[in-house]
Design a protein around this motif. Sequence first.
Motif, PDB file in Angstrom:
ATOM      1  N   ALA A  17      27.647 -43.733   2.586  1.00 34.70           N
ATOM      2  CA  ALA A  17      28.334 -44.604   1.634  1.00 34.70           C
ATOM      3  C   ALA A  17      28.090 -44.103   0.214  1.00 34.70           C
ATOM      4  O   ALA A  17      26.955 -43.758  -0.139  1.00 34.70           O
ATOM      5  N   ILE A  18      29.154 -44.060  -0.576  1.00 31.36           N
ATOM      6  CA  ILE A  18      29.050 -43.778  -2.009  1.00 31.36           C
ATOM      7  C   ILE A  18      29.539 -45.023  -2.726  1.00 31.36           C
ATOM      8  O   ILE A  18      30.719 -45.390  -2.628  1.00 31.36           O
ATOM      9  N   THR A  19      28.635 -45.713  -3.421  1.00 29.66           N
ATOM     10  CA  THR A  19      28.970 -47.010  -3.998  1.00 29.66           C
ATOM     11  C   THR A  19      28.197 -47.252  -5.280  1.00 29.66           C
ATOM     12  O   THR A  19      27.134 -46.662  -5.510  1.00 29.66           O
ATOM     13  N   ASN A  20      28.741 -48.123  -6.117  1.00 30.04           N
ATOM     14  CA  ASN A  20      28.070 -48.491  -7.368  1.00 30.04           C
ATOM     15  C   ASN A  20      27.247 -49.766  -7.202  1.00 30.04           C
ATOM     16  O   ASN A  20      26.727 -50.296  -8.176  1.00 30.04           O
ATOM     17  N   THR A  21      27.147 -50.258  -5.968  1.00 24.66           N
ATOM     18  CA  THR A  21      26.390 -51.473  -5.677  1.00 24.66           C
ATOM     19  C   THR A  21      25.397 -51.157  -4.570  1.00 24.66           C
ATOM     20  O   THR A  21      25.765 -51.076  -3.392  1.00 24.66           O
ATOM     21  N   ALA A  22      24.149 -50.958  -4.951  1.00 26.34           N
ATOM     22  CA  ALA A  22      23.147 -50.447  -4.007  1.00 26.34           C
ATOM     23  C   ALA A  22      22.986 -51.340  -2.785  1.00 26.34           C
ATOM     24  O   ALA A  22      22.992 -50.864  -1.648  1.00 26.34           O
ATOM     25  N   LEU A  43      23.098 -40.410 -12.643  1.00 26.33           N
ATOM     26  CA  LEU A  43      23.331 -40.206 -11.211  1.00 26.33           C
ATOM     27  C   LEU A  43      22.578 -38.985 -10.703  1.00 26.33           C
ATOM     28  O   LEU A  43      21.874 -39.054  -9.678  1.00 26.33           O
ATOM     29  N   LEU A  44      22.733 -37.855 -11.382  1.00 20.11           N
ATOM     30  CA  LEU A  44      22.126 -36.611 -10.917  1.00 20.11           C
ATOM     31  C   LEU A  44      20.609 -36.689 -10.906  1.00 20.11           C
ATOM     32  O   LEU A  44      19.950 -36.039 -10.080  1.00 20.11           O
ATOM     33  N   ASP A  45      20.048 -37.494 -11.802  1.00 16.44           N
ATOM     34  CA  ASP A  45      18.595 -37.655 -11.842  1.00 16.44           C
ATOM     35  C   ASP A  45      18.131 -38.762 -10.887  1.00 16.44           C
ATOM     36  O   ASP A  45      17.285 -38.546 -10.018  1.00 16.44           O
ATOM     37  N   GLY A  46      18.713 -39.938 -11.021  1.00 19.71           N
ATOM     38  CA  GLY A  46      18.227 -41.100 -10.290  1.00 19.71           C
ATOM     39  C   GLY A  46      18.525 -41.092  -8.809  1.00 19.71           C
ATOM     40  O   GLY A  46      17.775 -41.692  -8.014  1.00 19.71           O
ATOM     41  N   SER A  47      19.611 -40.428  -8.389  1.00 15.21           N
ATOM     42  CA  SER A  47      19.957 -40.401  -6.964  1.00 15.21           C
ATOM     43  C   SER A  47      19.738 -39.028  -6.347  1.00 15.21           C
ATOM     44  O   SER A  47      20.245 -38.743  -5.255  1.00 15.21           O
ATOM     45  N   ALA A  48      18.977 -38.184  -7.021  1.00 13.26           N
ATOM     46  CA  ALA A  48      18.742 -36.821  -6.521  1.00 13.26           C
ATOM     47  C   ALA A  48      18.104 -36.824  -5.138  1.00 13.26           C
ATOM     48  O   ALA A  48      18.484 -36.042  -4.255  1.00 13.26           O
ATOM     49  N   ALA A  49      17.137 -37.716  -4.921  1.00 11.65           N
ATOM     50  CA  ALA A  49      16.417 -37.721  -3.647  1.00 11.65           C
ATOM     51  C   ALA A  49      17.330 -38.091  -2.483  1.00 11.65           C
ATOM     52  O   ALA A  49      17.318 -37.420  -1.436  1.00 11.65           O
ATOM     53  N   ALA A  73      23.037 -44.280   1.988  1.00 13.40           N
ATOM     54  CA  ALA A  73      23.761 -44.978   0.913  1.00 13.40           C
ATOM     55  C   ALA A  73      23.394 -44.333  -0.417  1.00 13.40           C
ATOM     56  O   ALA A  73      22.223 -44.300  -0.803  1.00 13.40           O
ATOM     57  N   ILE A  74      24.409 -43.818  -1.109  1.00 13.74           N
ATOM     58  CA  ILE A  74      24.207 -43.156  -2.394  1.00 13.74           C
ATOM     59  C   ILE A  74      24.660 -44.100  -3.497  1.00 13.74           C
ATOM     60  O   ILE A  74      25.843 -44.465  -3.572  1.00 13.74           O
ATOM     61  N   ASP A  75      23.733 -44.492  -4.350  1.00  8.32           N
ATOM     62  CA  ASP A  75      24.032 -45.332  -5.506  1.00  8.32           C
ATOM     63  C   ASP A  75      24.490 -44.400  -6.627  1.00  8.32           C
ATOM     64  O   ASP A  75      23.738 -43.535  -7.078  1.00  8.32           O
ATOM     65  N   ILE A  76      25.740 -44.567  -7.094  1.00  9.38           N
ATOM     66  CA  ILE A  76      26.247 -43.659  -8.120  1.00  9.38           C
ATOM     67  C   ILE A  76      25.712 -43.992  -9.516  1.00  9.38           C
ATOM     68  O   ILE A  76      25.927 -43.231 -10.464  1.00  9.38           O
ATOM     69  N   LEU A  77      25.043 -45.138  -9.662  1.00  8.07           N
ATOM     70  CA  LEU A  77      24.321 -45.477 -10.891  1.00  8.07           C
ATOM     71  C   LEU A  77      25.197 -45.400 -12.139  1.00  8.07           C
ATOM     72  O   LEU A  77      24.735 -45.011 -13.208  1.00  8.07           O
TER      73      LEU A  77
END
Length: 343
Positions: free
Chosen positions: A122-127, A22-28, A138-142
């Motif tokens: 949005a904070i979700t596990n489904t992009a 999450l911290l790497d993939g959704s940093a942007a 929309a933040i993907d929690i990955l």
Amino acid sequence: MIPNTTHMRREIDEIPQAVARLLDGSAAVLTEAGRGIRERDPSFIVTVARGSSDHAATFMKYAVELTAGLAVASVGPSIASIYGAKLKLAGSACLAISQSGKSPDIVAMAETARAGGSLTVAITNTADSPLARASDFAIDILAGPERSVAATKTFVNSAVAGLALMAHCTGDDKLLAALARLPEHFSKAIACDWMALAGALETPQSLFILGRGPSAAMANEAALKFKETCGMHAEAYSAAEVMHGPLALVGPGFPVLALAARDASEPSVAEAADNLAGKGAAVFITSDKARSAQSLPHVATGHPLTDPLTLIVSFYGFVEAFARHRGLDPDVPRNLRKVTETV
């Protein structure tokens, strides 16, 4: 037959890797959304969520109010989906949290908030979910697929995403550094053995779980997971509120778990734990400050807002093991399914 390794246990073990992803993939997008909230300069924040996601939202309420000085209110999704009310939310930001991102009432409230003038995140596990499409950011929690009914890694990643969002919004470099260290701390938290609790839970039909401040949200989450996986009643209380009406239920051997973080509330939580132990309750606490309550192993993270998260990770490990100890499969709790879509 209960499997030796459940989906729930595998997903607990995946938490350090999921958080790092999450911290790497959704940093942007976390940086972009944080900047968007800062530029909006909201007067207040509203949250929209249910279940474990709502516990993550409660955690964020404390975190935002303590560090950003903004009032945070939880809005009931049924305000939009059932009652059709239009809220005046100009000058606000809205944080909507949902693992699936498709529960109709959560989506409807996010759409209503956006139409009412709120900046929606949005904070979700489904992009590519309806909630993601209904929001400004929309933040993907990955977290990856979660097969266990009881949410573990998705809860943790939702809470971490919320903290990272706030840290980017406020420019809090100390919090960002603490978040970067979380995968290592979570690995240690998973290894903490809380089965000392098991003996106190063999005959009682209920458990009090206490917290205060950000750890109160963890107490709510722990109580839900205990009910889901172990088929026993648990109730979460503030360590302050339990000393009022709920105290009437406490007697010899009554089990109490006090989730104390390394923050300004720790002395008061330890005091409440000792008071309950003085009434004969079987009290366990994640602190070394209590005199009578039994201390459980815990991981200090060096930051008051990340500390509560290691506590829930240790609890997840315990509750999965205790469910199997009771002859239950935590992956198939009675009457429940993974995704519940409410209107």
